[in-house]
Design a protein around this motif. Structure first.
Motif: not given
Length: 376
Positions: A129-138
């Motif tokens: 996933x193109x994100x560094x936010x762990x919630x967003x990635x999950x």
């Protein structure tokens, strides 16, 4: 955080999820379609899906994958062989022809397996996933593996020249109820279906957070008071919702953005307690009996249910109220009994009848709840 600032934070969460999801699935839809086909072929040859993780949050995803493939909620679809194992046990479990799906580190194995990962870990199929936010990635990873689970079934209908089309689940696959065709053409239709499902997920996240914003803000305030007074949060749910309670407890015990851990217990975690209660009394008491044993006035209970009607969820919320707990519920469909009878103090409804999309939106909702909490 003021109410205005909190609502602004919720708006930013939804906007960020939407933008990241659009980038992710636009870039990966074709590869996801190809992967669905390859997974179907492996399942057809007797391969299993082994989901592995080493982190607490990854462990919840591994269990979520296993339960979705083994216990399909799509009408008329087959159960598929899947299991969740710790990363350290992979070598003792996987065998030639299996598929290995990982959520953090990439375990080493000598077996001839197809590897799938949701991070840059050296797997054959990386869906990062193109994100560094762990919630967003999950959350984006969850949508991706839900889509793999939903659409792998399409290829079973076409492998071997079947003319069954999408069958009883055709409402999920609007492009695919046209009988057997060239698998390349099916892949293209699956690619379009991936994009459609990703957009549905984004829309439902926005509706859930938009409609449930006040409930989330009030629930965060209530939980802050519970934790400040030394209280404990008890979370529970069934099936995929049990993995949501597992993930929420992991996020509170092992904060992904730093800070002190909070007191939280997953009532769906202890298989000995659950099987003893289910065998000797019945499934309706699975969570209520545990609250009777452990909960104290001033604690909190969070229930996850896609229907809002599960008997053991209703019983547990009733018991929690009798014991003076703060009660919070994440429910789907129209909210069911939980919303209609206001069985929890704070009820966040995800207005959909499609279980994978409900669970994805609920993940955004409870992650938002975590982000709204004050410093530990």
């Amino acid at each position: 955080m003021t109410e205005t600032a909190s609502r602004g934070a919720l708006d930013r969460i939804v906007e960020s999820r939407s933008a990241a999801g659009e980038r992710f699935f636009e870039a990966e839809a074709e590869r996801i379609a190809q992967l669905c086909r390859l997974m179907a072929e492996r399942f057809t040859r007797g391969g299993r899906l082994v989901a592995a993780a080493s982190s607490p949050q990854g462990w919840s995803d591994a269990h979520h994958v296993a339960v979705e493939f083994v216990h399909p909620v799509i009408v008329g679809k087959r159960a598929l062989p899947a299991l969740a194992v710790s990363a350290g046990d992979v070598a003792a479990v996987v065998r030639k022809g299996d598929m290995l799906m990982t959520f953090d580190e990439q375990p080493t194995t000598d077996a001839d397996v197809m590897t799938i990962s949701f991070s840059r870990s050296g797997a054959e199929w990386e869906l990062d996933p193109p994100s560094t936010d762990p919630y967003e990635r999950q959350e984006l990873a969850e949508t991706a593996y839900h889509v793999l689970w939903e659409l792998v079934h399409v290829f079973f209908d076409h492998l071997g020249g079947s003319t069954a089309g999408a069958g009883a689940s055709s409402f999920l696959y609007p492009f695919l109820d046209e009988g057997a065709r060239d698998l390349g053409a099916v892949e293209d239709d699956v690619r379009r279906s991936v994009l459609m499902k990703a957009q549905e997920a984004a829309d439902l996240r926005a509706r859930t957070i938009g409609g449930g914003g006040t409930e989330l803000l009030d629930a965060a305030d209530a939980l802050d008071r519970v934790f400040a007074a030394g209280g404990t949060l008890y979370a529970f749910g069934n099936g995929g919702s049990a993995t949501d309670s597992m993930d929420l407890v992991a996020d509170l015990r092992h904060p992904l953005r730093g800070g002190a851990p909070r007191r939280a217990v997953d009532l769906a975690a202890d298989s000995a307690i659950l099987t003893a209660l289910a065998n000797d009394i019945g499934p309706d008491v699975l969570f209520a009996r545990q609250l009777i044993a452990a909960a104290r006035p001033g604690d909190a209970a969070i229930a996850f249910s896609t229907s809002g009607n599960s008997a053991n969820i209703v019983e547990a919320l009733a018991e929690a109220r009798r014991r003076g707990l703060v009660t919070i519920a994440f429910v789907g469909y129209d909210g069911g009994r939980v919303a209609e009878e206001r069985l929890a103090d704070h009820v966040v409804v995800t207005p959909s009848e499609h279980i994978p999309r409900i669970q994805e939106a609920q993940a955004t909702a409870y992650h938002s709840l975590c982000q709204l909490l004050g410093p530990a």
